[in-house]
Design an enzyme around this catalytic site. Structure first.
Site, PDB file in Angstrom:
ATOM      1  N   GLU A   1       0.454  -0.785   0.314  1.00 35.78           N
ATOM      2  CA  GLU A   1       0.614  -0.003   0.359  1.00 35.78           C
ATOM      3  C   GLU A   1       0.854   1.189   0.130  1.00 35.78           C
ATOM      4  O   GLU A   1       0.759   2.096   1.020  1.00 35.78           O
ATOM      5  CB  GLU A   1      -0.997  -0.431   1.448  1.00 35.78           C
ATOM      6  CG  GLU A   1      -1.891  -0.545   1.321  1.00 35.78           C
ATOM      7  CD  GLU A   1      -2.793  -1.414   2.277  1.00 35.78           C
ATOM      8  OE1 GLU A   1      -3.622  -1.825   2.363  1.00 35.78           O
ATOM      9  OE2 GLU A   1      -2.679  -0.898   3.234  1.00 35.78           O
TER      10      GLU A   1
ATOM     11  N   GLU B   1      -5.088  -8.896   0.508  1.00 31.80           N
ATOM     12  CA  GLU B   1      -5.803  -8.425   2.045  1.00 31.80           C
ATOM     13  C   GLU B   1      -7.161  -8.391   1.331  1.00 31.80           C
ATOM     14  O   GLU B   1      -7.800  -7.726   1.051  1.00 31.80           O
ATOM     15  CB  GLU B   1      -6.035  -6.829   2.186  1.00 31.80           C
ATOM     16  CG  GLU B   1      -3.714  -7.567   3.680  1.00 31.80           C
ATOM     17  CD  GLU B   1      -3.168  -5.656   3.766  1.00 31.80           C
ATOM     18  OE1 GLU B   1      -4.225  -4.949   4.257  1.00 31.80           O
ATOM     19  OE2 GLU B   1      -2.228  -5.812   3.974  1.00 31.80           O
TER      20      GLU B   1
END
Length: 453
Positions: A175, A361
Site C-alpha cells: 500500500e 488483503e
C-alpha cells in the site's frame, strides 16, 4: 436478513485446485520484541511514543508477542487448512544502522520463521516493506530522500540472498498510498507529516524502489515471482451532477491511477500531474522506465468503495468523501460492499494489461468479545468473508485471472493509529494474557477449506 444480504452458497471445490488460500500479517503489528536481539526503532515506534498519535495511547512494543509465539501462530494457520501465509519482514530488525550493518540474529529469526512455514505446508509470501521504516533513515529525510531507495535495495538484497532459496513470492511494498499519503499528507500515520509535495515525492521514491528491486530479486532468487500490493478503491460519484462526476475522476487519478498508470508503463496521469503543479515529484531520467518493469502478479487489497463529491474549497483535488449512514458498515465505519470487489477487479482487467492478480488483503473490524464460554461469536465477519469470496468467484467467472485470497488478518493486532481498538483477526488475542482463541470466522474458514470434495 434481506435478499441483498442473503448468504450465497460457497464451496472450495468451485475454485481451482491450485488456488491459494491464506492470511496476511505484518511485522510491526504482531511481533513485539521492540528492543530484542538488536532490533532498532522504526518510525512507528517514534510515532507511537508521541502523545496523541495513537487513539488509545498504546504502542506495539509487545503487540501479539509473535516474535516468541510464532510457532503457535503458524500452528494455527496450519490448523485452518491454509496453503499460503503472507508476512512482512522488519527492516529495523535486519539492518541495524545507516551503514547497512546486518543484524544476523534478526535475519535468523526470519529464516526460522520461513522454515516453520514450509514445515507446515504454508507457501511463504514475503512483503519487504509494510511501513516500518528504520528511524535512522527517517532522520536523514526518510522516503523523501532518494538515498532511501538505495538503502531499500541493500535491505532487499540481504533478505533475498539469505531467504531466496525458500521464498519464491515477493511483494515489494504494501500500500504505497498509505506510506505516502497517510504518512506525509494527512499525518494519520508515521512519520506524521502534513505536506502534500513531500507525500508525492515519497510516493515516487517508493515506486522507484519497487521498480529497481524487481530485477534484483529476479537475479537473487531462482524462479522468483515479484509483485506489489496496492490499496485500491472502486469509486462512485455522490450524485449525477457533472461536478461530482468530474470530482470522482480527479479522485481516481490520485487514489488509483497515480499508482496503476506508472506501474503499467503510462507514467503519472497527466490530468493529475497538471493539477498538482509545483507539488509534482522530482524525477530522474529513467525513473519511469524503472517503475514500469513488468510484474509477475498484482496484489489487490480491497476493503471498501469510496463515494466522491465536488469540494471546490478543498485543494488540491477539490474533492471530498461522503458518508451515507444508511449503508451497512464495519465497526471501523467502512462500507461493506462485496460487489465493489467485482467492480474493481473487472476495471483492472479492462483498463490495464494486468498480470495474474491475488487479493492480498480483505477483512473487517468488528466489536469482538470473548464470551463466558470461551467463544468469540463474530458472525458478521464470517458473513463478510462469505460474501466477498462469492464476489471474488463472480469476478473469476467473468474472466478475471485471480489466483489467490489472503484474509486480513490471521490474528488481532496493533492496528496502527487505532492502537488496539480495532480487531481484524480470525483469531482473538487477549493482549493481557496473549491467549489465542479461534473466532467463529476462523472456524468457518477452517471448515470451508477442509470440506471434502
Amino acid at each position: 436478513m434481506d435478499d441483498s444480504k442473503r448468504l450465497p452458497e460457497l464451496r472450495r471445490i468451485d475454485f481451482p485446485t491450485d488456488f491459494l488460500w491464506g492470511c496476511s500479517t505484518s511485522s510491526f503489528q504482531i511481533e513485539g520484541a521492540a528492543d530484542t536481539d538488536g532490533r532498532v526503532p522504526s518510525i512507528w515506534d517514534s510515532f507511537a511514543a508521541t502523545a496523541g498519535k495513537i487513539r488509545d495511547g498504546s504502542d506495539a512494543r509487545v503487540a501479539c508477542d509473535h516474535y516468541y509465539r510464532w510457532q503457535e501462530d503458524l500452528d494455527i494457520a496450519q490448523s485452518l487448512g491454509l496453503n499460503a501465509y503472507r508476512f512482512s519482514i522488519s527492516w529495523p530488525r535486519v539492518i541495524s544502522d545507516i551503514n547497512g550493518t546486518v543484524n544476523e540474529v534478526g535475519l535468523q529469526f526470519y529464516s526460522d520463521l520461513v522454515d516453520g512455514m514450509l514445515a507446515r505446508g504454508l507457501q511463504p509470501w514475503a512483503t519487504l516493506y509494510h511501513w516500518d521504516l528504520p528511524q535512522y533513515l527517517q532522520d536523514q529525510g526518510g522516503w523523501e530522500n532518494r538515498a532511501t531507495v538505495q538503502a531499500y535495495l541493500h535491505f532487499a538484497d540481504v533478505i533475498s540472498r539469505r531467504l531466496g532459496d525458500r521464498i519464491k513470492h515477493w511483494i515489494t511494498h504494501n500500500e504505497p498510498w498509505c506510506t505516502a499519503m497517510h504518512g506525509n499528507w494527512d499525518g494519520m500515520h508515521a512519520p506524521g507529516k502534513r505536506d502534500f509535495k513531500a507525500a508525492l515525492q515519497v510516493c515516487h521514491h517508493v515506486l522507484l524502489s519497487h521498480g529497481l528491486t524487481v530485477p534484483l530479486l529476479r537475479r537473487n532468487v531462482a524462479d522468483a515471482k515479484v509483485g506489489i500490493a496496492l490499496s485500491l478503491h472502486p469509486l462512485r460519484p455522490a450524485s449525477d451532477k457533472p461536478e461530482d462526476i468530474a470530482a470522482t475522476r480527479r479522485h481516481d487519478g490520485l487514489r488509483n491511477r497515480w499508482f496503476l498508470d506508472p506501474l503499467h508503463g503510462r507514467g503519472y496521469p497527466q490530468d493529475i500531474w497538471d493539477l498538482v503543479g509545483a507539488a509534482a515529484p522530482q524525477m530522474h531520467d529513467g525513473d519511469l522506465q524503472a517503475i514500469a518493469v513488468p510484474l509477475d502478479f498484482l496484489g489487490v487489497n480491497y476493503y471498501f468503495p469510496e463515494v466522491i463529491q465536488d469540494a471546490p474549497h478543498n485543494p488540491p483535488l477539490a474533492t471530498s468523501l461522503t458518508h451515507d449512514p444508511t449503508l451497512e458498515r464495519t465497526a471501523f465505519g467502512w462500507e461493506v460492499a462485496p460487489h465493489g470487489l467485482v467492480t474493481l477487479l473487472k476495471r483492472l482487467k479492462q483498463d490495464y494489461p494486468v498480470p495474474p492478480m491475488y487479493v492480498t488483503e480483505n477483512g473487517a473490524s468488528y466489536e469482538d468479545r470473548l464470551e463466558d464460554d470461551g467463544s468469540v461469536v463474530d458472525t458478521q465477519r464470517r458473513d463478510y468473508f462469505i460474501r466477498h469470496l462469492a464476489a471474488l468467484q463472480e469476478a473469476r467467472q467473468a474472466g478475471v485471472d485471480v489466483r489467490g485470497y489472503f484474509a486480513w488478518s490471521l490474528i488481532d493486532n496493533f492496528e496502527w493509529a487505532e492502537g488496539y481498538l480495532r480487531r481484524f483477526g480470525l483469531v482473538y488475542i487477549d493482549f493481557e494474557t496473549q491467549q489465542r482463541t479461534l473466532k467463529i470466522s476462523a472456524l468457518w474458514y477452517r471448515d470451508f477449506l477442509q470440506a471434502p470434495n
